[in-house]
Write a protein that holds these residues in place. Structure first.
Motif, mmCIF file in Angstrom:
data_model
loop_
_atom_site.group_PDB
_atom_site.id
_atom_site.type_symbol
_atom_site.label_atom_id
_atom_site.label_comp_id
_atom_site.label_asym_id
_atom_site.label_seq_id
_atom_site.Cartn_x
_atom_site.Cartn_y
_atom_site.Cartn_z
ATOM 1 N N VAL A 2 0.832 -1.186 0.000
ATOM 2 C CA VAL A 2 0.000 0.000 0.000
ATOM 3 C C VAL A 2 0.878 1.251 0.000
ATOM 4 O O VAL A 2 1.830 1.344 0.771
ATOM 5 N N SER A 25 -3.208 3.753 -2.183
ATOM 6 C CA SER A 25 -3.274 3.157 -3.513
ATOM 7 C C SER A 25 -2.533 1.838 -3.496
ATOM 8 O O SER A 25 -1.610 1.652 -2.707
ATOM 9 N N GLY A 27 -3.779 -0.961 -2.549
ATOM 10 C CA GLY A 27 -4.231 -1.812 -1.472
ATOM 11 C C GLY A 27 -5.314 -1.141 -0.661
ATOM 12 O O GLY A 27 -5.654 0.010 -0.902
ATOM 13 N N SER A 28 -5.819 -1.862 0.314
ATOM 14 C CA SER A 28 -6.907 -1.357 1.142
ATOM 15 C C SER A 28 -6.427 -1.018 2.547
ATOM 16 O O SER A 28 -5.510 -1.647 3.073
ATOM 17 N N LEU A 30 -8.635 -1.130 4.975
ATOM 18 C CA LEU A 30 -9.730 -1.665 5.767
ATOM 19 C C LEU A 30 -9.261 -2.411 7.007
ATOM 20 O O LEU A 30 -9.891 -2.337 8.052
ATOM 21 N N SER A 31 -8.146 -3.105 6.904
ATOM 22 C CA SER A 31 -7.737 -3.991 8.000
ATOM 23 C C SER A 31 -6.581 -3.442 8.831
ATOM 24 O O SER A 31 -5.960 -4.197 9.584
ATOM 25 N N ASN A 74 -13.356 4.040 5.019
ATOM 26 C CA ASN A 74 -12.747 2.811 4.492
ATOM 27 C C ASN A 74 -13.224 2.497 3.077
ATOM 28 O O ASN A 74 -12.508 1.837 2.320
ATOM 29 N N LYS A 76 -13.410 4.568 0.804
ATOM 30 C CA LYS A 76 -12.537 5.361 -0.068
ATOM 31 C C LYS A 76 -11.060 5.125 0.229
ATOM 32 O O LYS A 76 -10.195 5.771 -0.372
ATOM 33 N N ASP A 77 -10.787 4.228 1.188
ATOM 34 C CA ASP A 77 -9.394 3.972 1.599
ATOM 35 C C ASP A 77 -8.674 5.283 1.907
ATOM 36 O O ASP A 77 -7.546 5.529 1.458
#
Length: 125
Positions: A2, A25, A27-28, A30-31, A74, A76-77
């Protein structure tokens, strides 16, 4: 891996507000937990704020508590740092960071997995 890109910095007057954004960008987010740090000229990088994966838990340095707010979208990261009542002492290069742990907030550099490239915030008196 990321990559993080900060934006929203600039030159403002004391008492003004700014909102920094940190977009991911490749990757996410979220976690992961996220953090904000800053480094003023001639000083070490210092912790500013951290936020949990779902945004439900936040933590702030005493110097910004009550003035800065971290949030995240999340979908929209993207992570945000709303900065109000800025003072010249807030002048620094601001970095967002990905936490090493999915649970432990990155409250210091040892808990950071990766950094963004930073954005300059300058507050004039």
């Amino acid at each position: 891996q990321v990559q993080l890109v900060e934006s929203g910095g600039g030159l403002v007057q004391a008492g003004d507000s700014l909102r920094l954004s940190c977009a991911a960008s490749g990757g996410s987010l979220l976690s992961v937990t996220m953090g904000w740090f800053r480094q003023a000229a001639g000083k070490e990088r210092e912790f500013v704020a951290a936020i949990s994966r779902n945004g439900g838990v936040t933590y702030y340095a005493d110097s910004v508590k009550g003035r800065f707010t971290s949030s995240r979208d999340n979908a929209k990261d993207t992570v945000y740092l709303q900065m109000n009542s800025l003072t010249p002492e807030d002048t620094a290069f601001y970095y967002c960071a990905v936490g090493r742990s999915a649970v432990v907030l990155p409250k210091d550099s040892t808990k950071v997995a990766s950094w963004g490239q930073g954005t300059q915030v300058t507050v004039s008196s």
